[in-house]
Design a protein around this motif. Sequence first.
Motif, mmCIF file in Angstrom:
data_model
loop_
_atom_site.group_PDB
_atom_site.id
_atom_site.type_symbol
_atom_site.label_atom_id
_atom_site.label_comp_id
_atom_site.label_asym_id
_atom_site.label_seq_id
_atom_site.Cartn_x
_atom_site.Cartn_y
_atom_site.Cartn_z
ATOM 1 N N PHE A 556 0.270 -1.373 -0.178
ATOM 2 C CA PHE A 556 -0.085 0.360 0.296
ATOM 3 C C PHE A 556 0.777 1.591 0.271
ATOM 4 O O PHE A 556 0.258 2.097 0.761
ATOM 5 N N CYS A 557 2.032 1.431 -1.219
ATOM 6 C CA CYS A 557 2.734 1.967 -0.588
ATOM 7 C C CYS A 557 2.606 3.829 -0.941
ATOM 8 O O CYS A 557 2.760 4.480 -0.263
ATOM 9 N N PHE A 558 1.437 3.494 -2.190
ATOM 10 C CA PHE A 558 0.453 4.465 -2.231
ATOM 11 C C PHE A 558 -0.237 5.798 -1.270
ATOM 12 O O PHE A 558 -0.558 6.489 -1.586
ATOM 13 N N LEU A 559 -0.017 5.021 -0.425
ATOM 14 C CA LEU A 559 -0.936 5.243 0.791
ATOM 15 C C LEU A 559 -0.739 6.674 1.489
ATOM 16 O O LEU A 559 0.184 6.714 1.921
ATOM 17 N N PRO A 560 -2.018 7.769 2.084
ATOM 18 C CA PRO A 560 -0.977 8.616 2.897
ATOM 19 C C PRO A 560 -0.273 7.845 4.350
ATOM 20 O O PRO A 560 -0.295 6.477 4.683
ATOM 21 N N GLU A 561 0.871 8.292 4.515
ATOM 22 C CA GLU A 561 1.844 8.496 5.799
ATOM 23 C C GLU A 561 0.450 8.030 6.937
ATOM 24 O O GLU A 561 0.831 6.737 7.432
ATOM 25 N N LEU A 563 -2.280 7.057 7.302
ATOM 26 C CA LEU A 563 -3.113 6.074 7.498
ATOM 27 C C LEU A 563 -2.958 4.483 7.393
ATOM 28 O O LEU A 563 -2.573 3.891 7.711
ATOM 29 N N LYS A 564 -0.959 4.953 6.876
ATOM 30 C CA LYS A 564 -0.506 3.814 7.129
ATOM 31 C C LYS A 564 0.307 2.968 8.259
ATOM 32 O O LYS A 564 -0.069 2.458 8.920
ATOM 33 N N LEU A 567 -2.480 1.550 9.942
ATOM 34 C CA LEU A 567 -2.699 0.555 8.868
ATOM 35 C C LEU A 567 -1.118 -0.097 9.554
ATOM 36 O O LEU A 567 -0.346 -1.795 9.247
ATOM 37 N N CYS A 569 1.773 0.061 8.604
ATOM 38 C CA CYS A 569 3.190 -0.988 7.833
ATOM 39 C C CYS A 569 4.680 0.049 7.899
ATOM 40 O O CYS A 569 4.044 0.569 7.099
#
Length: 599
Positions: A556-561, A563-564, A567, A569
């Motif tokens: 999910f590297c496209f997600l904003p920090e 959100l990550k 999750l 990540c």
Amino acid sequence: AQEQGTSPFPKHQETIKMDPSDQKIFTVIDYVIFAVLLAASMGIGLYYALSGGRQRTTQEFLMADRSMGCLPVSLSLIASFQSAVAIIGVPAEIYTHGTQYWFIGCAYILGLLIPAHIFIPVFYRLRVSSAYQYLELRFSKAVRICGTLTFIFQMVIYMGVCVYTPAFALNAVTGFELWGTVLATGLVCTLYTTLGGLKAVIWTDVFQTVVMFAGQLAVIVVGVQKTGGVADVWRKVWEGNRISGLDLNPDPTERHTFWTLGVGGVFLMLSLYGVNQAQVQRYLSSRTEKEAVRSCYMVFPSLQLALALSCVMGLVMFARYYMFIVCFPQMVIYFVMDMLHGLPGLPGLFIACLFSAALSTISSAFNSLATVTMEDLIKPQYPAMTEARATLLSKVLAMSYGLLCLAMAYLTHLMGDSVLQVALKIFGMVGGPILGLFCLGMFFPWANSIGALVGLCVGLVVAFWLGIGSILTRSTRPLPLECSANVTIAIQTAISLFFSQPSGLKRFYSLSYMWYSGFNCTTVILIGLIISFLTGPTKEEDVMPGTLYPLLGKLFCFLPEHLKKKLCCVTPLGQTVSEKIDLIAKNLATFIYNVFAVE
Ligand SMILES: O=C(O)CCCC[C@@H]1SC[C@@H]2NC(=O)N[C@@H]21
Ligand code: NA
């Protein structure tokens, strides 16, 4: 275009025996070559027993002082899981079913990239000696012990198949002394592994891999030349439609398709090149992490070459015998002796090739079994044990596993299935759940010890239910030739009655064995996660640093920090995605540079 050749096969298909007396298969030089192979292997073992630190510490005996370069490590990585099973089993597979199996080569790409960039960094930075130490750092001691015992079970069975296969095959066709060869091979292997440790195992693997390739190449060159040349072989093979196209059939019960081999094969490769102790130990014996990653890259071309050689050997064998469509278990050895007899030294070279394949695999098995028994089962119980005693005990363990392997060889005698299937099923049934256990630990921070334990146990139970169920219900399977007719029919009717189950289960049992690794790995992960959530998932901050790989972060590297973060990540390996990508690019560049620089 069927030539009216006289069949080269004796009348009775069952007992194909080329009596060495009249066929003059083995001349003195052949026995000399076989003896040289055993002597050279012993020599390397003795050399490492008497040089360097003289195998006085477990760091040297089990980890080769973590001083190895990428070339020997890469050849040793291939030798560990390229045994006589592949050399005899793959040509028979190609002869019978065509070149579909060759698509397993597509699994080598991800099957080596993922270990190089996910498993090696995690294991290397934890500086463990055994892969199962990771399980204690991430979960608990109990998970580590279960993982170790599962691995021991897998390798002991696999070892038996690897020792037995070449000896039985040779005996069946050439009358080569069966148990004498098993003993000679087993004892020589036990000796040099016990004396020279991992350094000896790696360097004998290098030598044995070269012999393995040479033997197969010799059979192919002589075979093509005796079957009318490349064009003629290609025409016969094409007419016999042994060149399979791309089979994109999505049916998972279809034995070999691009999906079962190319995708299911990735899980098989990860269970071997990602988390199997024999391979992990080789990565950890490299002098630097970069060297370990490079050795993983260097495996790719040699593994493709090994696959190509055994597939081409099957095609040449088909071109040679296609007009007499017969198939019996030891056909490959018969073909080799049919090609090579009368050429002094070549039958001996092929025997050396067969036993090099076996020796390099079982020596890796002995050494990795001794390592995990020492590191995971004994040392934690006796922390005060002195280095000298620990090293001595490791040698005794290597010796004991050697003798156990001879006993397992006899058990293999009773299996009767095609050895390639047996080996791949063992990896699927046992290697798959172990792969699932490591993936659960590395990619899912919520997983806890109870989840891991229950997941592994359920995964193994399901794997054996599936594996044994598929063997019992394949009533069409030709039972071993030595069964007498009436007994066979009685057994088959009993089995089919007992197992006359509804279609759902029948479909479950007919899952392609190439999906076993993927299926069992997924079972362990799912059960492990469910149990973990039911018993209170682990919090990210409670996990031992360095034991997580932020797979979800990468995906999910496209997600904003933020959100990550939710999750979980984060990238505890301390490298952002872009750094990772340019590391891969740099590795490829240096690897290519090394190859051409060497030239
Ligand atoms: O040769 C053996 O001992 C076992 C059969 C091959 C095991 C797998 S198949 C994919 C990968 N390629 C190899 O050469 N070995 C492993
Ligand atoms: Na081998």
